[in-house]
Design a protein around this motif. Structure first.
Motif, PDB file in Angstrom:
ATOM      1  N   LYS A  53       0.844  -1.192   0.000  1.00  0.00           N
ATOM      2  CA  LYS A  53       0.000   0.000   0.000  1.00  0.00           C
ATOM      3  C   LYS A  53       0.883   1.246   0.000  1.00  0.00           C
ATOM      4  N   SER A  54       1.877   1.265   0.885  1.00  0.00           N
ATOM      5  CA  SER A  54       2.678   2.495   0.983  1.00  0.00           C
ATOM      6  C   SER A  54       3.639   2.637  -0.197  1.00  0.00           C
ATOM      7  N   ILE A  55       4.099   1.529  -0.764  1.00  0.00           N
ATOM      8  CA  ILE A  55       5.100   1.613  -1.835  1.00  0.00           C
ATOM      9  C   ILE A  55       4.447   1.707  -3.219  1.00  0.00           C
ATOM     10  N   VAL A  56       3.345   0.974  -3.429  1.00  0.00           N
ATOM     11  CA  VAL A  56       2.751   0.942  -4.781  1.00  0.00           C
ATOM     12  C   VAL A  56       1.443   1.736  -4.845  1.00  0.00           C
ATOM     13  N   HIS A  57       0.472   1.388  -4.022  1.00  0.00           N
ATOM     14  CA  HIS A  57      -0.869   1.961  -4.195  1.00  0.00           C
ATOM     15  C   HIS A  57      -0.971   3.436  -3.829  1.00  0.00           C
ATOM     16  N   GLU A  58      -0.189   3.867  -2.861  1.00  0.00           N
ATOM     17  CA  GLU A  58      -0.327   5.274  -2.439  1.00  0.00           C
ATOM     18  C   GLU A  58       0.595   6.215  -3.213  1.00  0.00           C
ATOM     19  N   ASP A  60       2.159   7.372  -7.387  1.00  0.00           N
ATOM     20  CA  ASP A  60       1.944   7.139  -8.815  1.00  0.00           C
ATOM     21  C   ASP A  60       3.275   6.956  -9.548  1.00  0.00           C
ATOM     22  N   ASP A  61       4.373   6.795  -8.781  1.00  0.00           N
ATOM     23  CA  ASP A  61       5.672   6.609  -9.427  1.00  0.00           C
ATOM     24  C   ASP A  61       6.254   5.217  -9.166  1.00  0.00           C
ATOM     25  N   VAL A  62       5.390   4.281  -8.723  1.00  0.00           N
ATOM     26  CA  VAL A  62       5.873   2.902  -8.519  1.00  0.00           C
ATOM     27  C   VAL A  62       4.819   1.938  -9.057  1.00  0.00           C
ATOM     28  N   VAL A  63       5.289   0.918  -9.765  1.00  0.00           N
ATOM     29  CA  VAL A  63       4.381  -0.134 -10.240  1.00  0.00           C
ATOM     30  C   VAL A  63       4.863  -1.475  -9.691  1.00  0.00           C
ATOM     31  N   GLY A  64       3.985  -2.465  -9.721  1.00  0.00           N
ATOM     32  CA  GLY A  64       4.327  -3.769  -9.156  1.00  0.00           C
ATOM     33  C   GLY A  64       4.727  -4.781 -10.214  1.00  0.00           C
ATOM     34  N   LEU A  65       5.285  -5.891  -9.741  1.00  0.00           N
ATOM     35  CA  LEU A  65       5.748  -6.952 -10.639  1.00  0.00           C
ATOM     36  C   LEU A  65       5.771  -8.261  -9.854  1.00  0.00           C
ATOM     37  N   ILE A 169       9.919  -0.006  -9.405  1.00  0.00           N
ATOM     38  CA  ILE A 169       9.260  -1.289  -9.661  1.00  0.00           C
ATOM     39  C   ILE A 169       9.403  -2.114  -8.383  1.00  0.00           C
ATOM     40  N   ALA A 170       8.257  -2.591  -7.894  1.00  0.00           N
ATOM     41  CA  ALA A 170       8.248  -3.257  -6.589  1.00  0.00           C
ATOM     42  C   ALA A 170       7.876  -4.722  -6.741  1.00  0.00           C
ATOM     43  N   GLN A 171       8.432  -5.542  -5.870  1.00  0.00           N
ATOM     44  CA  GLN A 171       8.108  -6.961  -5.911  1.00  0.00           C
ATOM     45  C   GLN A 171       8.194  -7.564  -4.511  1.00  0.00           C
ATOM     46  N   ILE A 172       7.240  -8.453  -4.230  1.00  0.00           N
ATOM     47  CA  ILE A 172       7.286  -9.230  -2.983  1.00  0.00           C
ATOM     48  C   ILE A 172       7.320 -10.699  -3.369  1.00  0.00           C
ATOM     49  N   GLY A 173       8.226 -11.463  -2.798  1.00  0.00           N
ATOM     50  CA  GLY A 173       8.224 -12.885  -3.121  1.00  0.00           C
ATOM     51  C   GLY A 173       9.303 -13.631  -2.370  1.00  0.00           C
ATOM     52  N   LYS A 174       9.267 -14.946  -2.514  1.00  0.00           N
ATOM     53  CA  LYS A 174      10.202 -15.815  -1.801  1.00  0.00           C
ATOM     54  C   LYS A 174      11.614 -15.684  -2.353  1.00  0.00           C
ATOM     55  N   SER A 175      12.587 -15.730  -1.466  1.00  0.00           N
ATOM     56  CA  SER A 175      13.994 -15.824  -1.837  1.00  0.00           C
ATOM     57  C   SER A 175      14.612 -16.958  -1.031  1.00  0.00           C
ATOM     58  N   PHE A 176      15.719 -17.460  -1.529  1.00  0.00           N
ATOM     59  CA  PHE A 176      16.361 -18.621  -0.896  1.00  0.00           C
ATOM     60  C   PHE A 176      17.859 -18.366  -0.757  1.00  0.00           C
ATOM     61  N   ARG A 177      18.383 -18.604   0.417  1.00  0.00           N
ATOM     62  CA  ARG A 177      19.830 -18.461   0.627  1.00  0.00           C
ATOM     63  C   ARG A 177      20.298 -19.590   1.531  1.00  0.00           C
ATOM     64  N   ASN A 178      21.328 -20.281   1.068  1.00  0.00           N
ATOM     65  CA  ASN A 178      21.845 -21.384   1.868  1.00  0.00           C
ATOM     66  C   ASN A 178      22.758 -20.813   2.952  1.00  0.00           C
ATOM     67  N   GLU A 179      22.149 -20.104   3.901  1.00  0.00           N
ATOM     68  CA  GLU A 179      22.898 -19.380   4.927  1.00  0.00           C
ATOM     69  C   GLU A 179      23.757 -20.349   5.751  1.00  0.00           C
ATOM     70  N   GLU A 196      10.986  -5.889  -2.093  1.00  0.00           N
ATOM     71  CA  GLU A 196      12.050  -5.081  -2.689  1.00  0.00           C
ATOM     72  C   GLU A 196      11.496  -4.052  -3.665  1.00  0.00           C
ATOM     73  N   LEU A 197      12.088  -2.878  -3.577  1.00  0.00           N
ATOM     74  CA  LEU A 197      11.748  -1.816  -4.517  1.00  0.00           C
ATOM     75  C   LEU A 197      13.022  -1.415  -5.250  1.00  0.00           C
ATOM     76  N   GLU A 198      12.970  -1.402  -6.577  1.00  0.00           N
ATOM     77  CA  GLU A 198      14.083  -0.849  -7.366  1.00  0.00           C
ATOM     78  C   GLU A 198      13.561   0.469  -7.924  1.00  0.00           C
ATOM     79  N   TYR A 199      14.169   1.559  -7.479  1.00  0.00           N
ATOM     80  CA  TYR A 199      13.681   2.895  -7.834  1.00  0.00           C
ATOM     81  C   TYR A 199      14.695   3.522  -8.795  1.00  0.00           C
ATOM     82  N   PHE A 200      14.293   3.649 -10.077  1.00  0.00           N
ATOM     83  CA  PHE A 200      15.205   4.077 -11.144  1.00  0.00           C
ATOM     84  C   PHE A 200      15.201   5.589 -11.271  1.00  0.00           C
ATOM     85  N   VAL A 201      16.373   6.188 -11.205  1.00  0.00           N
ATOM     86  CA  VAL A 201      16.461   7.662 -11.205  1.00  0.00           C
ATOM     87  C   VAL A 201      17.544   8.125 -12.179  1.00  0.00           C
ATOM     88  N   LYS A 202      17.519   9.416 -12.451  1.00  0.00           N
ATOM     89  CA  LYS A 202      18.552   9.998 -13.315  1.00  0.00           C
ATOM     90  C   LYS A 202      19.874  10.077 -12.539  1.00  0.00           C
TER      91      LYS A 202
END
Ligand code: ATP
Length: 448
Positions: A53-58, A60-65, A169-179, A196-202
């Motif tokens: 909600k705070s990163i994507v929906h609220e 207009d400069d972030v979209v989801g993936l 561009i924002a994404q939520i999902g599983k990650s795996f690390r053989n810690e 994770e959010l990747e925020y692309f700027v000049k």
């Protein structure tokens, strides 16, 4: 300053109240893997939703993936994960326990004082094979972060979303690390969920945007109830920066084992887009039509863990106090995070009360996550709801049959108000959405 609750209490509350269970428990468990129970799944979903909600929906400069967990192995070569996603590991020559070299003080095994091997680099990616015949199948990896799925889709998103930079561009999902070292409950596990959010700027505006996102992300935890004094920022030293990072801040939380990373916010520069352009042969850049120039954007990356956030929210909300001579354990969770918003509790399991209580439950449950409980004494039921952080209990008593009113009991203040059943939905909605939740004020009244 030590945190006020120890981890064992959190682990035991989570087990007792159906928040989090050890994975594969009836088979003796599986190290560092945990399952979210009926209450945990709601809490985790609420944390994800609050972030989205705070990163994507609220904005207009972030979209989801939502990209796949298994990706082309070339991606991990380009990103540097095959060569550099490693931790130095030492092994005890006596008990064979393995440790992260940077976590060990001195040269002996912390468990048995045995001699340790020289450090060797250990890749943290899980390998598997894709294809029906193992020998012929190709080796692929389970993603250790969601970020790369975003970078390799940069062009798809830019050309289809018709948005200008700066764009996230924002994404939520599983990650795996053989810690190498896991532990501290869900703090560090081998399977976890990233936000994770990747925020692309000049290029040239990147430092400003890094400051912006550090503040945004810090404030997000505070808004959701984490006390400011339990959070701090730490800038990475030059020798500590990851291979892709130009600068990085950690938001640290005072966990029971001490200050530890809750979220990292990095300036990744143009490292990833340049690498993927080079290795895939596809151009990955941005044409700024207004300025009439072309460039490769820089990226600011706030990277948080769902599970680690859940842990911090649980620890920060945990309290034990005396109420009318009895001890109560309570989670002062922010209302938007609480697994259950309202519990409907008839004073007793009585044939006269049940129909009205069920009617109230049926009225509320389409709008709020509602629980119905008519077993045991009302006091015990309040305690059970307090332990999972339910902000409001609605009690139906014999007077309710006459005056069509019920009692709302508030979790933190224990205040009770009587409202007509007709107005119950509206009243709860106003309380859940409208009234401010001020964690500092709440804790100020509870300083011990
Ligand atoms: P750490 O050093 O604590 O393992 P990291 O610096 O490797 O973490 P990042 O790669 O920056 O972590 O990942 C961003 C966030 O993802 C972390 O701040 C944390 O919230 C979460 N995270 C990373 N690894 C794990 C893990 N193994 N288990 C649970 N959460 C994790």
């Amino acid at each position: 300053m030590p945190a006020k609750v120890d981890m064992d209490k959190i682990v035991s509350l989570c087990k007792r109240r159906g928040l989090i269970f050890p994975s594969s428990e009836i088979y003796g468990g599986l190290a560092s893997c945990w399952d979210y129970g009926p209450m945990g799944v709601e809490l985790k979903r609420n944390v994800r939703d609050a972030w989205w909600k705070s990163i994507v929906h609220e904005r207009d400069d972030v979209v989801g993936l939502d990209t796949s967990i298994m990706m082309h192995p070339g991606i991990w070569a380009a990103s540097g994960h095959i060569d550099s996603f490693t931790d130095p590991l030492v092994e005890c020559k006596s008990c064979h326990l393995r440790w992260r070299a940077n976590e060990i003080e001195g040269k002996r095994c912390p468990k048995c004082d045995g001699e340790l091997t020289e450090p060797r680099m250990f890749n943290l990616m899980f390998k598997t094979s894709m294809g029906p015949v193992e020998e012929e199948a190709s080796t692929i990896y389970l993603r250790p972060e969601t970020a790369q799925g975003i970078f390799v889709n940069f062009d798809n998103v830019i050309t289809t979303s018709r948005k200008k930079l700066p764009l996230g561009i924002a994404q939520i999902g599983k990650s795996f690390r053989n810690e190498i070292t896991t532990g501290n409950f869900i703090f560090r596990t081998r399977e976890f969920e990233h936000m994770e959010l990747e925020y692309f700027v000049k290029p040239g505006t990147d430092e400003e945007w890094l400051d912006y996102w550090v503040k945004e992300r810090f404030d997000w935890y505070v808004k959701l109830g984490i006390r400011k004094e339990n959070l701090r920022l730490r800038q990475h030293g030059k020798d500590e920066l990851a291979h892709y990072a130009r600068d990085c801040y950690d938001i640290e939380y005072l966990f029971p084992m001490g200050w530890s990373e809750l979220e990292g916010i990095a300036n990744r520069g143009d490292f990833d887009l340049i690498q993927h352009a080079k290795c895939s042969g596809r151009e990955l850049g941005y044409y700024d039509a207004e300025a009439g120039e072309k460039y490769v954007p820089y990226v600011i990356e706030p990277s948080a863990g769902v599970d680690r956030s859940v842990l911090a929210f649980l620890i920060d909300a945990y309290d034990e106090e005396e109420v009318e001579g009895e001890k109560r354990t309570v989670l002062h969770l922010h209302r938007s995070l609480a697994p259950i918003k309202v519990a409907v509790l008839p004073l007793s399991r009585n044939e006269k009360l049940t129909p009205l209580a069920k009617e109230v439950f049926n009225k509320l449950c389409p709008n709020f996550v509602t629980d119905y409980d008519d077993s045991q004494s009302i006091g015990r039921r309040y305690r059970r709801q307090d332990e999972i952080g339910t902000p409001f209990c609605v009690t139906i008593d014999f007077e309710s049959l006459e005056d069509k009113q019920v009692t709302i009991r508030e979790r933190d203040s224990l205040a009770q108000i009587r409202v007509p059943i007709e107005e119950l939905g509206k009243s709860l909605e106003a309380k859940l959405k409208g009234e401010a939740f001020d964690a500092s004020a709440l804790w100020a009244t509870r300083q011990k």
